[in-house]
Design an enzyme around this catalytic site. Sequence first.
Site, PDB file in Angstrom:
ATOM      1  N   GLU A   1       0.596  -1.444   0.010  1.00 51.47           N
ATOM      2  CA  GLU A   1      -0.082   0.209   0.256  1.00 51.47           C
ATOM      3  C   GLU A   1       0.996   1.441  -0.024  1.00 51.47           C
ATOM      4  O   GLU A   1       1.662   1.393   0.723  1.00 51.47           O
ATOM      5  CB  GLU A   1      -0.627   0.372   0.999  1.00 51.47           C
TER       6      GLU A   1
ATOM      7  N   CYS B   1      -5.251  -2.834   2.791  1.00 53.03           N
ATOM      8  CA  CYS B   1      -5.376  -2.632   4.185  1.00 53.03           C
ATOM      9  C   CYS B   1      -6.396  -2.754   4.944  1.00 53.03           C
ATOM     10  O   CYS B   1      -7.534  -3.668   5.268  1.00 53.03           O
ATOM     11  CB  CYS B   1      -4.795  -1.564   4.552  1.00 53.03           C
TER      12      CYS B   1
ATOM     13  N   LYS C   1      -9.610   1.603  -2.313  1.00 51.11           N
ATOM     14  CA  LYS C   1      -9.737   1.656  -0.852  1.00 51.11           C
ATOM     15  C   LYS C   1     -11.331   2.246  -0.296  1.00 51.11           C
ATOM     16  O   LYS C   1     -11.725   2.846  -0.336  1.00 51.11           O
ATOM     17  CB  LYS C   1      -8.748   1.838  -0.092  1.00 51.11           C
TER      18      LYS C   1
HETATM   19  N1  LIG Z   1      -3.395   1.989   6.115  1.00 47.15           N
HETATM   20  C1  LIG Z   1      -3.682   1.514   7.173  1.00 47.15           C
HETATM   21  O1  LIG Z   1      -6.160   1.048   6.149  1.00 47.15           O
HETATM   22  C2  LIG Z   1      -3.855   0.941   8.015  1.00 47.15           C
HETATM   23  C3  LIG Z   1      -4.563   0.043   8.239  1.00 47.15           C
HETATM   24  C4  LIG Z   1      -4.306  -0.583  10.096  1.00 47.15           C
HETATM   25  O2  LIG Z   1      -3.441  -0.682  10.566  1.00 47.15           O
HETATM   26  C5  LIG Z   1      -5.231  -1.400  10.718  1.00 47.15           C
HETATM   27  O3  LIG Z   1      -4.912  -1.714  11.782  1.00 47.15           O
HETATM   28  O4  LIG Z   1      -6.277  -1.741  10.496  1.00 47.15           O
END
Ligand SMILES: NC(=O)CCC(=O)C(=O)O
Length: 297
Positions: A47, A165, A124
Amino acid sequence: MEAVKKTFKMALIQMEVQRSKATNVLRAKELIQQAAESGANVVVLPEMFICNYDRQSFEENAEPILNFKEDEKATAARMLSDAAKEHEIYIIGGSIPELREDGWVYNTSACFDKSGDLAAKYSKVHLFDIDIPGRATFKESEFLRPGTEFTLFETEYCKFGVGICYDVRFPDFSQVLCRDFGADFLVFPAAFTKPTGELHWDILRKGRALDNQAYFAFCSPARPEDETRYQAYGYSSFIDPWGKLQAECETAEDIVYQDIDLSIVDQCRAQIPCYSQRRADLYKLTCLKDAPDSSTT
Ligand SMILES: NC(=O)CCC(=O)C(=O)O
Protein backbone atom coordinates in the site's frame (compact mmCIF):
# COMPACT_ATOMS: atom_id res chain seq x y z
CA MET A 1 -11.28 -14.66 -18.76
CA GLU A 2 -11.50 -18.33 -17.73
CA ALA A 3 -8.95 -19.56 -15.17
CA VAL A 4 -7.11 -22.36 -16.98
CA LYS A 5 -3.79 -22.75 -15.18
CA LYS A 6 -4.11 -23.77 -11.57
CA THR A 7 -0.50 -23.38 -10.48
CA PHE A 8 1.70 -20.32 -10.53
CA LYS A 9 4.39 -18.52 -8.56
CA MET A 10 3.62 -15.35 -6.72
CA ALA A 11 5.86 -12.73 -5.11
CA LEU A 12 5.09 -10.15 -2.42
CA ILE A 13 7.54 -7.27 -2.46
CA GLN A 14 8.02 -5.92 1.06
CA MET A 15 9.77 -2.75 -0.03
CA GLU A 16 11.24 -0.13 2.29
CA VAL A 17 9.45 3.05 1.28
CA GLN A 18 11.56 6.23 1.21
CA ARG A 19 10.40 9.85 1.18
CA SER A 20 11.20 10.50 -2.50
CA LYS A 21 8.75 9.25 -5.12
CA ALA A 22 11.47 8.96 -7.79
CA THR A 23 13.59 6.77 -5.46
CA ASN A 24 10.61 4.55 -4.64
CA VAL A 25 9.55 4.12 -8.26
CA LEU A 26 13.10 3.13 -9.21
CA ARG A 27 13.43 0.70 -6.28
CA ALA A 28 10.06 -0.90 -7.06
CA LYS A 29 11.19 -1.37 -10.66
CA GLU A 30 14.40 -3.13 -9.50
CA LEU A 31 12.53 -5.39 -7.08
CA ILE A 32 9.91 -6.30 -9.69
CA GLN A 33 12.74 -7.29 -12.02
CA GLN A 34 14.30 -9.41 -9.26
CA ALA A 35 10.96 -11.14 -8.61
CA ALA A 36 10.37 -11.76 -12.32
CA GLU A 37 13.89 -13.18 -12.76
CA SER A 38 13.14 -15.53 -9.85
CA GLY A 39 10.17 -16.87 -11.81
CA ALA A 40 7.21 -15.01 -10.32
CA ASN A 41 4.13 -14.87 -12.56
CA VAL A 42 2.22 -12.48 -10.32
CA VAL A 43 3.92 -9.71 -8.33
CA VAL A 44 2.36 -7.56 -5.58
CA LEU A 45 3.58 -4.28 -4.08
CA PRO A 46 2.62 -2.64 -0.75
CA GLU A 47 0.00 0.00 0.00
CA MET A 48 1.20 3.56 -0.84
CA PHE A 49 4.63 2.35 -1.98
CA ILE A 50 5.62 5.64 -3.64
CA CYS A 51 5.69 7.99 -0.65
CA ASN A 52 5.53 8.44 3.10
CA TYR A 53 2.21 7.53 4.76
CA ASP A 54 0.83 11.00 5.50
CA ARG A 55 -1.51 13.60 4.07
CA GLN A 56 1.12 15.94 2.69
CA SER A 57 3.02 13.15 0.93
CA PHE A 58 -0.17 11.77 -0.62
CA GLU A 59 -1.14 15.20 -1.93
CA GLU A 60 2.34 16.04 -3.26
CA ASN A 61 2.85 12.69 -4.98
CA ALA A 62 -0.62 11.92 -6.32
CA GLU A 63 -0.88 11.02 -9.98
CA PRO A 64 -3.67 10.20 -12.43
CA ILE A 65 -4.01 6.53 -13.32
CA LEU A 66 -6.55 6.19 -16.12
CA ASN A 67 -4.57 8.31 -18.60
CA PHE A 68 -1.16 7.18 -17.35
CA LYS A 69 0.22 6.86 -20.87
CA GLU A 70 -0.24 10.53 -21.67
CA ASP A 71 0.11 12.31 -18.32
CA GLU A 72 3.71 13.06 -17.41
CA LYS A 73 2.92 12.98 -13.68
CA ALA A 74 1.98 9.27 -13.90
CA THR A 75 5.51 7.95 -13.39
CA ALA A 76 4.53 5.13 -11.03
CA ALA A 77 1.69 3.77 -13.18
CA ARG A 78 3.87 3.94 -16.30
CA MET A 79 6.69 2.07 -14.55
CA LEU A 80 4.23 -0.66 -13.48
CA SER A 81 2.82 -0.97 -16.99
CA ASP A 82 6.28 -1.10 -18.59
CA ALA A 83 7.53 -3.67 -16.06
CA ALA A 84 4.49 -5.92 -16.56
CA LYS A 85 5.00 -5.83 -20.32
CA GLU A 86 8.78 -6.27 -20.23
CA HIS A 87 8.68 -9.26 -17.88
CA GLU A 88 5.32 -10.65 -19.12
CA ILE A 89 3.92 -10.84 -15.62
CA TYR A 90 0.81 -9.65 -13.80
CA ILE A 91 1.34 -6.80 -11.35
CA ILE A 92 -0.98 -5.85 -8.52
CA GLY A 93 0.50 -2.42 -8.00
CA GLY A 94 0.10 -2.08 -4.24
CA SER A 95 -1.51 1.32 -4.07
CA ILE A 96 -0.65 4.89 -4.96
CA PRO A 97 -2.35 8.20 -4.24
CA GLU A 98 -4.57 8.60 -7.31
CA LEU A 99 -5.49 12.12 -8.41
CA ARG A 100 -8.88 12.08 -10.10
CA GLU A 101 -10.63 14.67 -12.22
CA ASP A 102 -12.88 15.55 -9.27
CA GLY A 103 -9.72 16.98 -7.62
CA TRP A 104 -9.74 14.39 -4.81
CA VAL A 105 -7.06 11.85 -3.93
CA TYR A 106 -8.00 8.15 -3.71
CA ASN A 107 -5.95 5.25 -2.33
CA THR A 108 -5.87 3.13 -5.46
CA SER A 109 -4.40 -0.15 -6.59
CA ALA A 110 -3.65 -0.32 -10.31
CA CYS A 111 -3.38 -3.85 -11.73
CA PHE A 112 -1.59 -4.51 -15.01
CA ASP A 113 -1.74 -7.54 -17.27
CA LYS A 114 1.13 -9.16 -19.17
CA SER A 115 0.73 -6.75 -22.08
CA GLY A 116 1.12 -3.78 -19.74
CA ASP A 117 -2.55 -2.83 -20.00
CA LEU A 118 -4.39 -1.45 -16.99
CA ALA A 119 -6.70 -4.43 -16.42
CA ALA A 120 -8.29 -3.44 -13.09
CA LYS A 121 -8.25 -0.56 -10.65
CA TYR A 122 -9.45 -0.64 -7.05
CA SER A 123 -9.85 2.31 -4.65
CA LYS A 124 -9.93 1.57 -0.92
CA VAL A 125 -13.55 1.74 0.21
CA HIS A 126 -13.03 1.71 4.01
CA LEU A 127 -10.86 4.64 5.01
CA PHE A 128 -8.68 4.26 8.09
CA ASP A 129 -10.31 6.41 10.73
CA ILE A 130 -9.31 5.14 14.17
CA ASP A 131 -8.24 6.57 17.50
CA ILE A 132 -6.29 4.54 20.05
CA PRO A 133 -4.92 7.40 22.17
CA GLY A 134 -1.13 7.42 22.39
CA ARG A 135 -0.78 4.48 20.00
CA ALA A 136 -2.50 5.01 16.67
CA THR A 137 -4.68 7.89 15.51
CA PHE A 138 -5.61 8.31 11.86
CA LYS A 139 -8.38 10.08 9.97
CA GLU A 140 -7.87 9.27 6.31
CA SER A 141 -11.33 10.55 5.47
CA GLU A 142 -10.08 14.11 6.09
CA PHE A 143 -7.87 13.93 3.00
CA LEU A 144 -8.84 10.88 0.93
CA ARG A 145 -12.09 9.98 -0.82
CA PRO A 146 -13.33 6.38 -0.54
CA GLY A 147 -13.90 4.15 -3.57
CA THR A 148 -17.36 2.81 -4.29
CA GLU A 149 -16.75 -0.39 -6.28
CA PHE A 150 -15.61 -3.96 -5.81
CA THR A 151 -12.70 -5.07 -7.99
CA LEU A 152 -11.70 -8.42 -9.41
CA PHE A 153 -8.41 -8.85 -11.24
CA GLU A 154 -8.95 -11.80 -13.55
CA THR A 155 -5.92 -13.69 -14.85
CA GLU A 156 -5.45 -17.08 -16.49
CA TYR A 157 -4.45 -18.39 -13.05
CA CYS A 158 -7.32 -17.23 -10.88
CA LYS A 159 -9.64 -14.42 -9.96
CA PHE A 160 -7.99 -12.08 -7.48
CA GLY A 161 -10.31 -10.10 -5.22
CA VAL A 162 -8.50 -6.88 -4.31
CA GLY A 163 -8.82 -5.01 -1.01
CA ILE A 164 -6.54 -2.48 0.69
CA CYS A 165 -5.36 -2.67 4.30
CA TYR A 166 -8.20 -1.51 6.62
CA ASP A 167 -10.73 -3.17 4.24
CA VAL A 168 -9.58 -6.47 5.75
CA ARG A 169 -11.39 -5.67 8.99
CA PHE A 170 -14.78 -5.86 7.24
CA PRO A 171 -15.44 -9.57 6.70
CA ASP A 172 -18.56 -8.97 4.57
CA PHE A 173 -16.42 -7.12 2.02
CA SER A 174 -14.18 -10.19 1.48
CA GLN A 175 -17.17 -12.51 1.51
CA VAL A 176 -18.83 -10.58 -1.29
CA LEU A 177 -15.63 -10.77 -3.35
CA CYS A 178 -15.44 -14.53 -2.91
CA ARG A 179 -19.00 -15.75 -2.59
CA ASP A 180 -20.85 -13.32 -4.85
CA PHE A 181 -18.16 -12.54 -7.39
CA GLY A 182 -16.08 -15.72 -7.45
CA ALA A 183 -12.68 -14.60 -6.17
CA ASP A 184 -10.47 -17.51 -5.14
CA PHE A 185 -7.53 -15.39 -3.97
CA LEU A 186 -7.83 -12.29 -1.75
CA VAL A 187 -4.92 -9.84 -2.15
CA PHE A 188 -4.50 -6.96 0.29
CA PRO A 189 -1.70 -4.43 -0.16
CA ALA A 190 -1.49 -3.03 3.37
CA ALA A 191 0.46 -0.69 5.63
CA PHE A 192 -0.79 -1.64 9.10
CA THR A 193 0.55 0.36 12.02
CA LYS A 194 2.89 -1.49 14.36
CA PRO A 195 0.51 -1.44 17.37
CA THR A 196 -2.57 -2.59 15.44
CA GLY A 197 -0.49 -5.13 13.52
CA GLU A 198 0.68 -6.63 16.80
CA LEU A 199 -2.93 -6.88 17.89
CA HIS A 200 -4.66 -8.21 14.79
CA TRP A 201 -2.52 -8.93 11.67
CA ASP A 202 -2.25 -12.65 12.31
CA ILE A 203 -5.89 -13.13 13.26
CA LEU A 204 -7.18 -11.11 10.32
CA ARG A 205 -5.06 -12.81 7.64
CA LYS A 206 -6.02 -16.28 8.82
CA GLY A 207 -9.62 -15.25 9.45
CA ARG A 208 -10.22 -13.91 5.94
CA ALA A 209 -8.61 -17.01 4.36
CA LEU A 210 -10.60 -19.35 6.53
CA ASP A 211 -14.02 -17.75 6.34
CA ASN A 212 -13.78 -17.69 2.55
CA GLN A 213 -11.77 -20.89 2.09
CA ALA A 214 -9.58 -18.85 -0.25
CA TYR A 215 -5.92 -17.95 -0.57
CA PHE A 216 -5.03 -14.71 1.17
CA ALA A 217 -1.99 -12.40 0.86
CA PHE A 218 -1.02 -9.27 2.76
CA CYS A 219 1.76 -7.15 1.19
CA SER A 220 3.24 -4.56 3.56
CA PRO A 221 6.08 -2.05 3.30
CA ALA A 222 9.20 -2.89 5.34
CA ARG A 223 9.52 -1.29 8.77
CA PRO A 224 12.27 1.39 8.68
CA GLU A 225 14.92 1.34 11.40
CA ASP A 226 14.49 5.13 11.69
CA GLU A 227 11.62 5.34 14.18
CA THR A 228 10.69 8.86 13.10
CA ARG A 229 9.42 7.32 9.83
CA TYR A 230 6.06 5.51 9.41
CA GLN A 231 6.39 2.21 11.25
CA ALA A 232 4.61 -0.28 9.00
CA TYR A 233 4.05 -3.68 10.58
CA GLY A 234 5.82 -5.81 7.91
CA TYR A 235 5.24 -9.60 7.84
CA SER A 236 3.98 -9.76 4.25
CA SER A 237 2.55 -13.24 3.94
CA PHE A 238 0.62 -15.99 2.20
CA ILE A 239 -2.16 -17.93 3.90
CA ASP A 240 -3.66 -21.01 2.25
CA PRO A 241 -7.42 -21.78 2.10
CA TRP A 242 -7.11 -23.95 5.25
CA GLY A 243 -5.98 -20.87 7.19
CA LYS A 244 -2.37 -22.05 7.37
CA LEU A 245 0.57 -19.62 7.13
CA GLN A 246 2.63 -20.67 4.09
CA ALA A 247 5.42 -18.08 3.96
CA GLU A 248 6.16 -14.65 5.37
CA CYS A 249 8.73 -11.86 5.59
CA GLU A 250 9.92 -10.40 8.86
CA THR A 251 10.18 -6.60 9.17
CA ALA A 252 13.09 -5.76 6.80
CA GLU A 253 12.95 -5.23 3.06
CA ASP A 254 12.50 -8.61 1.39
CA ILE A 255 10.56 -10.54 -1.23
CA VAL A 256 8.51 -13.56 -0.19
CA TYR A 257 7.63 -16.17 -2.84
CA GLN A 258 5.02 -18.90 -2.87
CA ASP A 259 3.97 -21.57 -5.37
CA ILE A 260 0.20 -21.40 -5.48
CA ASP A 261 -1.98 -24.40 -6.29
CA LEU A 262 -5.55 -23.30 -6.90
CA SER A 263 -6.87 -26.87 -6.74
CA ILE A 264 -6.44 -26.53 -2.95
CA VAL A 265 -9.32 -24.03 -2.94
CA ASP A 266 -11.66 -26.60 -4.54
CA GLN A 267 -10.31 -29.35 -2.28
CA CYS A 268 -10.85 -27.31 0.88
CA ARG A 269 -14.35 -26.18 -0.15
CA ALA A 270 -15.29 -29.79 -1.00
CA GLN A 271 -13.92 -31.34 2.19
CA ILE A 272 -15.41 -28.77 4.59
CA PRO A 273 -18.36 -27.67 2.45
CA CYS A 274 -19.38 -24.46 4.22
CA TYR A 275 -20.28 -22.96 0.85
CA SER A 276 -23.12 -25.43 0.24
CA GLN A 277 -24.10 -25.71 3.91
CA ARG A 278 -25.09 -22.08 4.42
CA ARG A 279 -28.65 -21.75 5.69
CA ALA A 280 -29.87 -19.38 2.99
CA ASP A 281 -33.38 -19.95 4.33
CA LEU A 282 -32.29 -18.25 7.59
CA TYR A 283 -29.80 -15.54 6.59
CA LYS A 284 -28.02 -13.95 3.66
CA LEU A 285 -25.46 -11.31 2.84
CA THR A 286 -26.89 -8.55 0.64
CA CYS A 287 -24.51 -6.96 -1.85
CA LEU A 288 -25.81 -3.71 -3.32
CA LYS A 289 -23.47 -3.59 -6.32
CA ASP A 290 -23.40 -5.46 -9.62
CA ALA A 291 -20.53 -7.84 -10.27
CA PRO A 292 -17.35 -5.98 -11.23
CA ASP A 293 -16.61 -6.27 -14.95
CA SER A 294 -12.87 -5.64 -14.54
CA SER A 295 -13.46 -2.22 -16.03
CA THR A 296 -11.00 0.37 -14.82
CA THR A 297 -13.36 3.27 -14.34
N1 LIG B 1 -3.39 1.86 6.12
C1 LIG B 1 -4.32 1.31 6.84
O1 LIG B 1 -5.45 1.14 6.43
C2 LIG B 1 -3.89 0.87 8.22
C3 LIG B 1 -4.83 -0.16 8.81
C4 LIG B 1 -4.42 -0.61 10.17
O2 LIG B 1 -3.32 -0.36 10.64
C5 LIG B 1 -5.39 -1.37 10.94
O3 LIG B 1 -5.08 -1.68 12.08
O4 LIG B 1 -6.48 -1.69 10.44
